[in-house]
Design a protein around this motif. Structure first.
Motif, PDB file in Angstrom:
ATOM      1  N   ASN A 285      -8.734  -0.527  -7.009  1.00  0.00           N
ATOM      2  CA  ASN A 285      -9.638  -1.331  -5.990  1.00  0.00           C
ATOM      3  C   ASN A 285      -9.181  -1.550  -4.509  1.00  0.00           C
ATOM      4  O   ASN A 285      -8.186  -1.298  -4.347  1.00  0.00           O
ATOM      5  CB  ASN A 285      -9.403  -2.890  -6.711  1.00  0.00           C
ATOM      6  CG  ASN A 285     -10.031  -3.019  -8.159  1.00  0.00           C
ATOM      7  OD1 ASN A 285     -10.766  -2.275  -8.520  1.00  0.00           O
ATOM      8  ND2 ASN A 285      -9.526  -4.249  -8.693  1.00  0.00           N
ATOM      9  N   GLY A 287      -9.977  -3.773  -0.938  1.00  0.00           N
ATOM     10  CA  GLY A 287     -10.156  -5.000  -0.483  1.00  0.00           C
ATOM     11  C   GLY A 287     -11.483  -4.765   0.491  1.00  0.00           C
ATOM     12  O   GLY A 287     -11.907  -3.709   0.667  1.00  0.00           O
ATOM     13  N   LYS A 293      -6.084  -2.827  -2.585  1.00  0.00           N
ATOM     14  CA  LYS A 293      -6.074  -4.253  -3.040  1.00  0.00           C
ATOM     15  C   LYS A 293      -4.850  -4.578  -4.233  1.00  0.00           C
ATOM     16  O   LYS A 293      -5.110  -4.008  -5.107  1.00  0.00           O
ATOM     17  CB  LYS A 293      -7.593  -4.888  -3.625  1.00  0.00           C
ATOM     18  CG  LYS A 293      -7.689  -6.276  -3.583  1.00  0.00           C
ATOM     19  CD  LYS A 293      -9.031  -6.568  -4.116  1.00  0.00           C
ATOM     20  CE  LYS A 293      -9.208  -8.298  -4.110  1.00  0.00           C
ATOM     21  NZ  LYS A 293     -10.364  -8.408  -4.986  1.00  0.00           N
ATOM     22  N   SER A 294      -4.001  -5.400  -4.078  1.00  0.00           N
ATOM     23  CA  SER A 294      -3.169  -5.941  -4.965  1.00  0.00           C
ATOM     24  C   SER A 294      -3.604  -6.782  -6.020  1.00  0.00           C
ATOM     25  O   SER A 294      -4.741  -7.479  -5.876  1.00  0.00           O
ATOM     26  CB  SER A 294      -1.798  -6.292  -4.445  1.00  0.00           C
ATOM     27  OG  SER A 294      -2.193  -7.722  -3.779  1.00  0.00           O
ATOM     28  N   GLN A 297      -2.384 -11.474  -4.131  1.00  0.00           N
ATOM     29  CA  GLN A 297      -1.817 -11.263  -2.762  1.00  0.00           C
ATOM     30  C   GLN A 297      -0.443 -11.768  -2.418  1.00  0.00           C
ATOM     31  O   GLN A 297       0.254 -11.366  -1.634  1.00  0.00           O
ATOM     32  CB  GLN A 297      -2.951 -12.371  -1.694  1.00  0.00           C
ATOM     33  CG  GLN A 297      -3.983 -11.614  -1.307  1.00  0.00           C
ATOM     34  CD  GLN A 297      -4.497 -12.012   0.056  1.00  0.00           C
ATOM     35  OE1 GLN A 297      -3.827 -12.557   0.862  1.00  0.00           O
ATOM     36  NE2 GLN A 297      -5.812 -12.122   0.133  1.00  0.00           N
ATOM     37  N   THR A 301       2.093  -8.235  -5.163  1.00  0.00           N
ATOM     38  CA  THR A 301       1.901  -7.334  -4.258  1.00  0.00           C
ATOM     39  C   THR A 301       2.591  -5.863  -4.556  1.00  0.00           C
ATOM     40  O   THR A 301       3.383  -5.843  -5.723  1.00  0.00           O
ATOM     41  CB  THR A 301       2.830  -7.572  -3.058  1.00  0.00           C
ATOM     42  OG1 THR A 301       4.210  -7.726  -3.596  1.00  0.00           O
ATOM     43  CG2 THR A 301       2.357  -8.944  -2.425  1.00  0.00           C
ATOM     44  N   SER A 304      -1.279  -2.341  -8.626  1.00  0.00           N
ATOM     45  CA  SER A 304      -2.776  -2.121  -8.571  1.00  0.00           C
ATOM     46  C   SER A 304      -3.465  -2.463  -9.615  1.00  0.00           C
ATOM     47  O   SER A 304      -2.621  -2.805 -10.648  1.00  0.00           O
ATOM     48  CB  SER A 304      -2.987  -0.589  -8.194  1.00  0.00           C
ATOM     49  OG  SER A 304      -3.004   0.040  -9.501  1.00  0.00           O
ATOM     50  N   SER A 317      -2.171  -2.236   3.645  1.00  0.00           N
ATOM     51  CA  SER A 317      -2.440  -3.150   4.909  1.00  0.00           C
ATOM     52  C   SER A 317      -1.354  -2.810   5.863  1.00  0.00           C
ATOM     53  O   SER A 317      -0.602  -1.831   5.865  1.00  0.00           O
ATOM     54  CB  SER A 317      -2.361  -4.667   4.628  1.00  0.00           C
ATOM     55  OG  SER A 317      -0.768  -5.046   4.784  1.00  0.00           O
TER      56      SER A 317
END
Lengths: 351, 111, 599
Positions: A285, A287, A293-294, A297, A301, A304, A317
């Motif tokens: 995924n 974001g 995207k984890s 949030q 972290t 996946s 990020s």
């Protein structure tokens, strides 16, 4: 003994550190790096904020980590396929080699924002507009910072937030490292050319890390770096090759124009092509900003949406180096716990 | 307010309790991107009218939000609505409609 | 005199209709300004009137333009309009031949078969029967198509058909009933008196076999008359007002009256001429891409007519002009939209600070335009091309300069725009140049339309092409496959489609795309779309990029700084202005030349 295998993709800080940690825990770790050398972007930097220690020191630390723990290293790898079949991950390379593992860590990092996309700043159009990455290369090479005419710059302008926090290029997030890099680089410029004047054009100064504020104060106190609160609207070239920048000095409340001999653009981080490519292959995924995207949030972290696939560093990020270290170790920890059948998902009580 | 015994000069403070926030209230509903300005000044830096006049959109937006609206009409009368500001704004403020709406508010409240 | 009370609804309707139309048209004409009135007087007694008649025939009756866009829709409109007129004409001639009188009651042709049961007495009666039945069939085919269209618009190649108002529903229902009722009335009569043709005669015999026609016939004639009367009364309050208004509009246009950016009674003629055919719906990207369902030209005009125009509807349009391009009535939709914006605009500008300062001049003035300052590559390419071609030019807005006034105009700030235009006109006139070159199509349009400068005004693509054709610059053809995005203000706005293409073909391989020229899409950032939000703009932008990127060209070319900047935001393919590609070519050929010389 049949050791469990882990594939780590990406030989930058995040990949090296998580590979070293996993291997030291006894796993059979294979680290893939697309270039011929481990170290990633760090190889291109001379000194690191906020301590000004050498970047290559950190590379050495990382190198020692992967070698002492006997990580298998595959350099110049060109991954053509990555997938999960049943409980096994398979990675195929361009040379036909195939690798399998029980877990996988993606550490494919970031790319530097292509400053040409911010046409009004003149990168790729005007000779004396360079990026922060190019300035770092100059520092690393030991060459002096000169204009294209070979003159020592009297005035250097530094533009913050190029490709970050900018709806117009589609990147609405903060890249985190540019503000403090600007402070670091302005100090370095002043150290090399004490007679020069350095002007930082910023929207907000985000000195969030420990000692960043100290560095900022040092830039003001010791080096008299000028900070002008205003975002550049455009840069033009003067007849003599210097650059005319247009900005509003928002604290003075007036538009301001100024000529600078060299303009340095603090380019931000964008999700790397490698992250997009391999993340898509694995079905991970992404974001809203295009980073991985984890699962949560705060609490999940590095984890996946694919069981057994984790990620570390700037593919998730923008991060500073110490954040990447922490993240890489956390990802290693999560990978190990997954391989030891620890079910973290069971702790999720919210929807 | 305490009386320090001087009454010669006008109070310089923004009296936020009494200031006129009608333009702000009108514009923030009519053009919600009015609210997302971070006062970076890019609009003012690129402003065609700003080269010649006091026109300063960034400042005007801030002042309107504080209810400080004297001079808004005069300043806005310089705007050519060319739209460079909207093309430059990193936040995506719909600056031309913000200006259009401020003008409407001025008209509506006879300011 | 032939009379029966059932004709009263028809007569009443016709009289009311005539009064309303005459009242409306005369009051609108009366409200026109002096010049326009003068044009009408002059026009009536000139050859223009014949041109107008021809156009009325082609457009109002045959609906040629609708045919072009959509043959099915064209046939529907034609069968109703032209078929009905022929029915009336046929009926009139038939009744006159029958009664051998020049004048008979006005309703006799309409209800001919009611009053004349035995019509075989006059010569040609059989032929008349045949023709009249054929015409009725023709009209009925149109009615059934209209009926089908209302429920299956896709059959007509239209994704959307227009939504209706109450007046429209009344008129529409009446209209749907008129011809079937006429058919029944005539068939029933024929069932009794055998005075029908191949259609009504056959049907009459059929109905006679099982229906009590003695009772039904009279009711059918009443119903027919009521349907007609109801239609006539509803007509001025419905979209069918277009039937008569379009005719008047065509005459006025042929007399030389034009729409302006200010709303006036000519605009009334225009908005009442909209038949709400809905052709504009599918053309509108705000509907097809941004899913805004109520702002399209047809709804916009409708809100003006019913006096409920909301500000948003006036301001979310990008004025890309595509609806106008395909409007079968050629209503100047952009001007009307701008004129309505004026009602919401409240700016009061003062541009006294703009004081012309002329230090030098040149035969050619280059006006980059505001937006071009944010795309420096265009500016640099143009300056380089000027220098390369040894053009003696003056870069008028080199230091950021002044706005052309078009953005104000697009916002409905017409009076303020005029103040700015006055300033600029004065400056440009004082410069005394021969040619004005601009890189911005937005500026180009206003320079050409509203500046009244008696000098040549060209877009940079036109100028570069001329330089190349005069041999002042040598273009270098690259092997790049490129597509071209027509900027709205340059293409539909100023009719410049060919010069950019000719120029592109000299520097690259232009590949055609499905949506080009008149059909081209808008980038989404039009300065006219003042109240579109960022999501809506993005949807338009992505829609346009999809069409441009379709065949994966090496480069997307455009000729507008605003389009370039907008498209570049999300494009995976390089977006360039034509001038940049031209300049790249020139520099490359120079490098080739240099290396050849040094060898």
């Amino acid at each position: 003994m049949n050791r469990k295998r882990v594939i780590v993709i990406g030989g930058g800080i995040a990949g090296m550190e998580s590979a070293a940690n996993l291997a030291s825990m006894g796993y059979d770790v294979t680290l893939f790096e697309k270039s011929q050398e481990l170290g990633g972007h760090l190889l291109g930097w001379e000194k690191l904020f906020p301590t000004m220690r050498m970047g290559k020191d950190v590379v050495k630390f990382l190198d020692k980590g992967v070698h002492l723990a006997k990580v298998n290293i595959v350099k110049n790898s060109n991954i053509t396929n990555a997938s999960k079949n049943g409980n096994l991950f398979t990675v195929s390379c361009g040379d036909g080699a195939k690798y399998e593992s029980e877990a996988l860590v993606l550490a494919t990092g970031y790319d530097i924002f292509d400053a040409k996309r911010k046409e009004e700043y003149g990168y790729g159009i005007y000779d004396n507009v360079i990026t922060s990455a190019e300035l770092e290369e100059i520092f690393l090479s030991g060459k002096p910072l000169l204009t294209t005419k070979g003159e020592i710059p009297k005035r250097v302008g530094i533009v913050h937030c190029v490709g970050s926090r900018d709806e117009k290029v589609g990147n609405v997030y903060c890249s985190k490292v540019c503000c403090v890099t600007a402070v670091k680089q302005s100090i370095e410029i002043k150290e090399k050319i004490p007679d020069s004047n350095v002007f930082c054009f910023y929207m907000d100064l985000r000195m969030f890390g420990m000692h960043f504020e100290t560095l900022y104060k040092q830039a003001q106190e010791k080096h008299a770096v000028n900070f002008i609160r205003g975002r550049l609207s455009e840069a033009c070239e003067n007849m003599d090759g210097s650059l005319l920048v247009k900005v509003e000095d928002t604290l003075a409340g007036k538009p301001l124009r100024m000529s600078v001999d060299i303009l340095v653009l603090m380019v931000g981080m964008v999700p790397s092509e490698g992250t997009k490519k391999i993340g898509t292959m694995l079905g991970m995924n992404f974001g809203a900003n295009g980073f991985l995207k984890s699962q949560d949030q705060h609490t999940m972290t590095s984890i996946s949406n694919i069981p057994g696939a984790f990620f570390a560093g700037c593919c998730g990020s923008p991060r500073t180096i110490n954040n990447v270290f922490a993240d890489a170790r956390s990802a290693a920890m999560m990978t190990a716990s997954y391989l030891e059948a620890y079910d973290i998902e069971e702790r999720i009580t919210y929807i | 307010m305490k009386n320090f015994g001087f009454s010669l000069s006008k109070d310089r403070q923004i009296d936020f309790d009494k200031s006129d926030k009608r333009i702000m209230d009108f514009v923030k509903i009519e053009e919600p991107t009015f609210n997302i300005c971070i006062a970076c000044g890019t609009c003012t830096a690129t402003c065609s009218a700003g080269n010649f006049t006091e026109m300063n959109l960034r400042k005007m937006i801030t002042l309107i939000k504080r209810g400080e609206i004297t001079g808004v009409r005069a300043e806005l009368s310089k705007c050519m609505l060319c739209g460079k500001c909207s093309l430059a704004c990193p936040r995506g403020v719909n600056t031309r409609n913000v200006i259009f709406k401020i003008n409407q508010a001025l008209e509506k409240y006879s300011l | 005199m032939k009379y029966d009370p059932f004709v009263i609804p028809f007569c009443l309707g016709a009289i009311i209709l005539a009064f309303v139309l005459i009242y409306k048209y005369f009051s609108w004409i009366f409200a026109l300004n002096k010049t326009d009135k003068h044009k009408i007087l002059k026009g009536i007694f000139s050859v223009r009137i014949f041109k107008a008649i021809k156009e009325v025939f082609l457009e109002s009756l045959l609906h040629r333009k609708v045919f072009r866009v959509n043959p099915m829709l064209g046939y529907m409109h034609m069968s109703l309009a032209f078929g009905w007129l022929l029915l009336i004409l046929g009926g009139t001639i038939e009744s006159k031949v029958h009664s051998l009188k020049m004048f008979n009651t006005p309703y006799e042709p309409i209800f001919f078969k009611f009053f004349n049961h035995d019509i075989s007495m006059f010569s040609g009666a059989e032929e008349f029967k045949f023709v009249m039945d054929l015409l009725l069939l023709f009209v009925l085919s149109g009615v059934s198509l209209a009926f089908i269209k209302r429920f299956y618009s896709k059959l007509f190649g239209m994704k959307k058909t227009t939504k209706l108002k109450i007046g429209d529903w009344m008129a529409l229902t009446a209209l749907w009933f008129i011809f079937p009722l006429r058919f029944f009335a005539e068939s029933f009569t024929s069932g009794i008196y055998h005075n029908g043709g191949f259609l009504t005669g056959t049907a009459g015999n059929f109905f006679a076999s099982f229906l009590p026609l003695e009772n039904l016939t009279y009711i059918a004639w009443w119903a027919y008359s009521i349907a007609l009367g109801a239609f006539f009364i509803a007509l001025p309050f419905s979209r069918y007002m277009h039937i008569f208004t379009e005719v008047v509009l065509i005459f006025l246009r042929n007399f030389g009256i034009k729409s302006t950016k200010e709303y006036n009674s000519f605009s009334e003629f225009e908005i009442h001429s909209c038949s709400r055919c809905g052709i504009c719906l599918d053309k509108c990207q705000l509907l097809t891409a941004a899913r805004i369902k109520d702002t399209q030209a047809v709804y916009f005009l409708q809100s003006i007519r019913y006096n409920n125009l909301k500000e948003g509807k006036a301001f979310d349009c990008m004025l890309c002009g595509k609806c106008q391009e395909f409007c079968p009535v050629a209503i100047d939709l952009n001007n009307i939209r701008i004129s309505k914006r004026m009602e919401f605009a409240s700016g009061n500008n003062n541009f006294d600070y703009l004081i012309p300062k002329i230090e030098k001049t040149a035969p050619i003035i280059y006006f980059a335009g505001c937006m071009t300052h944010l795309t420096p590559t265009i500016k640099i390419a143009m300056e380089s091309i000027f220098k390369e071609s040894k053009t003696d030019y003056l870069f008028l807005d080199k230091d950021g300069g002044i706005c052309c006034g078009r953005p104000l105009m697009l916002a409905g700030e017409i009076l303020n725009a005029q103040k700015l235009i006055e300033k600029n006109v004065k400056l440009i006139k004082e410069l005394g140049a021969k040619t004005l070159v601009t890189s911005c199509p937005i500026c180009l349009k206003v320079f050409k339309e509203d500046y009244e400068l008696d000098i040549e005004i060209v877009h940079h693509t036109q100028f570069i092409l001329k330089l190349a054709e005069a041999g002042k610059i040598k273009l270098n053809k690259s092997d790049l496959n490129v597509v071209y995005h027509d900027p709205c203000e340059l293409g539909r706005g100023s009719g410049i489609y060919d010069e950019p293409r000719t120029l592109i073909n000299k520097v690259g391989n232009l590949k055609s795309i499905s949506q080009e020229k008149e059909l081209s899409l808008c980038c989404g950032s039009s300065l006219a779309g003042i109240q579109l939000n960022s999501v809506q703009k993005e949807l338009v932008r992505i829609d346009t990029l999809k069409a441009l990127e379709k065949n994966n060209p090496d480069c997307i070319l455009t000729a507008c700084p605003l389009c370039k900047k907008t498209l570049a935001k999300d494009s995976s393919i390089d977006v360039k202005d034509i001038s940049e590609l031209v300049w790249n070519g020139i520099t490359e050929s120079k490098i080739v030349e240099l290396t050849q010389n040094s060898n």
